[in-house]
Design a protein around this motif. Structure first.
Motif, PDB file in Angstrom:
ATOM      1  N   VAL A  91      23.077 137.311 -21.286  1.00 49.55           N
ATOM      2  CA  VAL A  91      23.964 136.179 -21.015  1.00 49.55           C
ATOM      3  C   VAL A  91      23.196 134.889 -21.276  1.00 49.55           C
ATOM      4  N   ASP A  92      23.930 133.783 -21.367  1.00 51.78           N
ATOM      5  CA  ASP A  92      23.274 132.484 -21.486  1.00 51.78           C
ATOM      6  C   ASP A  92      22.465 132.214 -20.227  1.00 51.78           C
ATOM      7  N   GLU A  93      21.217 131.815 -20.418  1.00 47.71           N
ATOM      8  CA  GLU A  93      20.378 131.493 -19.271  1.00 47.71           C
ATOM      9  C   GLU A  93      20.780 130.134 -18.724  1.00 47.71           C
ATOM     10  N   PRO A  94      20.954 130.019 -17.416  1.00 44.93           N
ATOM     11  CA  PRO A  94      21.292 128.707 -16.847  1.00 44.93           C
ATOM     12  C   PRO A  94      20.157 127.706 -17.088  1.00 44.93           C
ATOM     13  N   PRO A  95      20.470 126.430 -17.150  1.00 43.10           N
ATOM     14  CA  PRO A  95      19.406 125.433 -17.326  1.00 43.10           C
ATOM     15  C   PRO A  95      18.539 125.371 -16.070  1.00 43.10           C
ATOM     16  N   PRO A  96      17.322 124.877 -16.218  1.00 35.80           N
ATOM     17  CA  PRO A  96      16.451 124.747 -15.049  1.00 35.80           C
ATOM     18  C   PRO A  96      17.034 123.768 -14.031  1.00 35.80           C
ATOM     19  N   ALA A  97      16.807 124.043 -12.771  1.00 34.27           N
ATOM     20  CA  ALA A  97      17.237 123.122 -11.713  1.00 34.27           C
ATOM     21  C   ALA A  97      16.475 121.809 -11.877  1.00 34.27           C
ATOM     22  N   PRO A  98      17.046 120.702 -11.596  1.00 37.83           N
ATOM     23  CA  PRO A  98      18.341 120.453 -10.976  1.00 37.83           C
ATOM     24  C   PRO A  98      19.464 120.233 -11.985  1.00 37.83           C
ATOM     25  N   PHE A  99      19.247 120.557 -13.260  1.00 34.05           N
ATOM     26  CA  PHE A  99      20.229 120.277 -14.303  1.00 34.05           C
ATOM     27  C   PHE A  99      21.394 121.258 -14.240  1.00 34.05           C
ATOM     28  N   THR A 100      22.574 120.773 -14.588  1.00 36.52           N
ATOM     29  CA  THR A 100      23.762 121.624 -14.541  1.00 36.52           C
ATOM     30  C   THR A 100      24.180 122.131 -15.928  1.00 36.52           C
ATOM     31  N   THR A 101      23.680 121.490 -16.990  1.00 33.39           N
ATOM     32  CA  THR A 101      23.980 121.935 -18.350  1.00 33.39           C
ATOM     33  C   THR A 101      22.711 121.863 -19.191  1.00 33.39           C
ATOM     34  N   ARG A 102      22.686 122.604 -20.291  1.00 30.16           N
ATOM     35  CA  ARG A 102      21.564 122.529 -21.229  1.00 30.16           C
ATOM     36  C   ARG A 102      21.503 121.140 -21.876  1.00 30.16           C
ATOM     37  N   GLU A 103      22.658 120.567 -22.163  1.00 35.17           N
ATOM     38  CA  GLU A 103      22.689 119.235 -22.765  1.00 35.17           C
ATOM     39  C   GLU A 103      22.013 118.212 -21.859  1.00 35.17           C
ATOM     40  N   GLU A 104      22.304 118.311 -20.557  1.00 33.97           N
ATOM     41  CA  GLU A 104      21.691 117.401 -19.578  1.00 33.97           C
ATOM     42  C   GLU A 104      20.179 117.612 -19.548  1.00 33.97           C
ATOM     43  N   TRP A 105      19.756 118.861 -19.561  1.00 32.38           N
ATOM     44  CA  TRP A 105      18.328 119.193 -19.556  1.00 32.38           C
ATOM     45  C   TRP A 105      17.643 118.672 -20.816  1.00 32.38           C
ATOM     46  N   LEU A 106      18.282 118.887 -21.991  1.00 34.30           N
ATOM     47  CA  LEU A 106      17.694 118.459 -23.259  1.00 34.30           C
ATOM     48  C   LEU A 106      17.621 116.939 -23.385  1.00 34.30           C
ATOM     49  N   GLN A 159      16.510 114.792 -21.480  1.00 35.78           N
ATOM     50  CA  GLN A 159      15.245 114.247 -20.987  1.00 35.78           C
ATOM     51  C   GLN A 159      14.148 114.240 -22.055  1.00 35.78           C
ATOM     52  N   PHE A 160      14.342 115.001 -23.153  1.00 35.42           N
ATOM     53  CA  PHE A 160      13.313 115.128 -24.175  1.00 35.42           C
ATOM     54  C   PHE A 160      13.457 114.129 -25.314  1.00 35.42           C
ATOM     55  N   ASP A 161      14.509 113.340 -25.321  1.00 35.57           N
ATOM     56  CA  ASP A 161      14.715 112.332 -26.357  1.00 35.57           C
ATOM     57  C   ASP A 161      14.591 112.961 -27.749  1.00 35.57           C
ATOM     58  N   LEU A 162      15.468 113.944 -28.010  1.00 37.30           N
ATOM     59  CA  LEU A 162      15.464 114.665 -29.289  1.00 37.30           C
ATOM     60  C   LEU A 162      15.764 113.729 -30.450  1.00 37.30           C
ATOM     61  N   PRO A 163      15.231 114.046 -31.624  1.00 37.40           N
ATOM     62  CA  PRO A 163      15.587 113.266 -32.818  1.00 37.40           C
ATOM     63  C   PRO A 163      17.097 113.337 -33.069  1.00 37.40           C
ATOM     64  N   GLU A 164      17.637 112.343 -33.745  1.00 37.85           N
ATOM     65  CA  GLU A 164      19.084 112.269 -33.968  1.00 37.85           C
ATOM     66  C   GLU A 164      19.637 113.464 -34.722  1.00 37.85           C
ATOM     67  N   ASP A 165      18.831 114.096 -35.576  1.00 35.79           N
ATOM     68  CA  ASP A 165      19.317 115.225 -36.367  1.00 35.79           C
ATOM     69  C   ASP A 165      19.215 116.562 -35.622  1.00 35.79           C
ATOM     70  N   GLU A 166      18.836 116.556 -34.354  1.00 35.61           N
ATOM     71  CA  GLU A 166      18.777 117.781 -33.549  1.00 35.61           C
ATOM     72  C   GLU A 166      19.823 117.709 -32.447  1.00 35.61           C
ATOM     73  N   SER A 167      20.357 118.881 -32.067  1.00 36.56           N
ATOM     74  CA  SER A 167      21.361 118.929 -31.007  1.00 36.56           C
ATOM     75  C   SER A 167      21.119 120.137 -30.120  1.00 36.56           C
ATOM     76  N   ALA A 168      21.859 120.216 -29.044  1.00 34.09           N
ATOM     77  CA  ALA A 168      21.762 121.351 -28.125  1.00 34.09           C
ATOM     78  C   ALA A 168      22.111 122.656 -28.820  1.00 34.09           C
ATOM     79  N   ASP A 169      22.943 122.596 -29.865  1.00 30.62           N
ATOM     80  CA  ASP A 169      23.317 123.809 -30.602  1.00 30.62           C
ATOM     81  C   ASP A 169      22.180 124.356 -31.454  1.00 30.62           C
ATOM     82  N   ASP A 170      21.098 123.616 -31.595  1.00 33.55           N
ATOM     83  CA  ASP A 170      19.958 124.079 -32.376  1.00 33.55           C
ATOM     84  C   ASP A 170      19.087 125.061 -31.603  1.00 33.55           C
TER      85      ASP A 170
END
Length: 144
Positions: free
Chosen positions: A28-43, A45-56
């Motif tokens: 199954v999809d692993e839940p994001p680390p606490a205290p985050f509720t979504t992977r997008e919220e967790w990601l 914090q890392f200030d990803l480059p514009e050409d990267e997304s949570a779907d990567d």
């Protein structure tokens, strides 16, 4: 005490392979680390480059907590050779060699329906397969 480990798979399409491996392994999809509720919220914090997304990326886990976690990450380069490490899927169940082989064949057929390809069959023992991006894995019977 033995160390724990995770497996990481480079890929071209993390979501495609995540769907396949969830089907193959029952993960199954692993839940994001606490205290985050979504992977997008967790990601975020890392200030990803514009050409990267949570779907990567995709993060999968065994719902029973027994197997290693599996992370899948999009990379720009294509797979160019045979895997040096591969996953062996062990089909559970008891019975004689013919019954066990029938279960292995049925599982490999199920995985073909999910997008895998049969590369080679070792009659009565195991089937070498490739996931939708060509990563090799084997399907065999679990130890009796």
């Amino acid at each position: 005490m033995a160390a724990t480990f995770d497996l990481t798979l480079d890929c071209a399409d993390a979501q495609l392979l995540a769907a396949f491996w969830k089907t193959a392994l029952g993960y199954v999809d692993e839940p994001p680390p606490a205290p985050f509720t979504t992977r997008e919220e967790w990601l975020a914090q890392f200030d990803l480059p514009e050409d990267e997304s949570a779907d990567d990326g995709a993060w999968l886990c065994d719902p029973d907590g027994a197997g290693p976690r599996l992370s899948l990450f999009k990379v720009p380069e294509a797979k160019t050779g045979k895997n040096r490490l591969h996953i062996d899927i062990r089909v559970p169940g008891h019975g004689g060699p013919d019954e066990r082989w029938a279960r292995v064949r049925a599982e490999s057929e199920r995985l073909v329906t999910a997008g895998a390809t049969v590369l080679e069959e070792y009659d009565g023992h195991h089937v070498v397969m490739a996931d939708p991006e060509g990563n090799e894995f084997c399907v065999g019977a679990a130890s009796a």
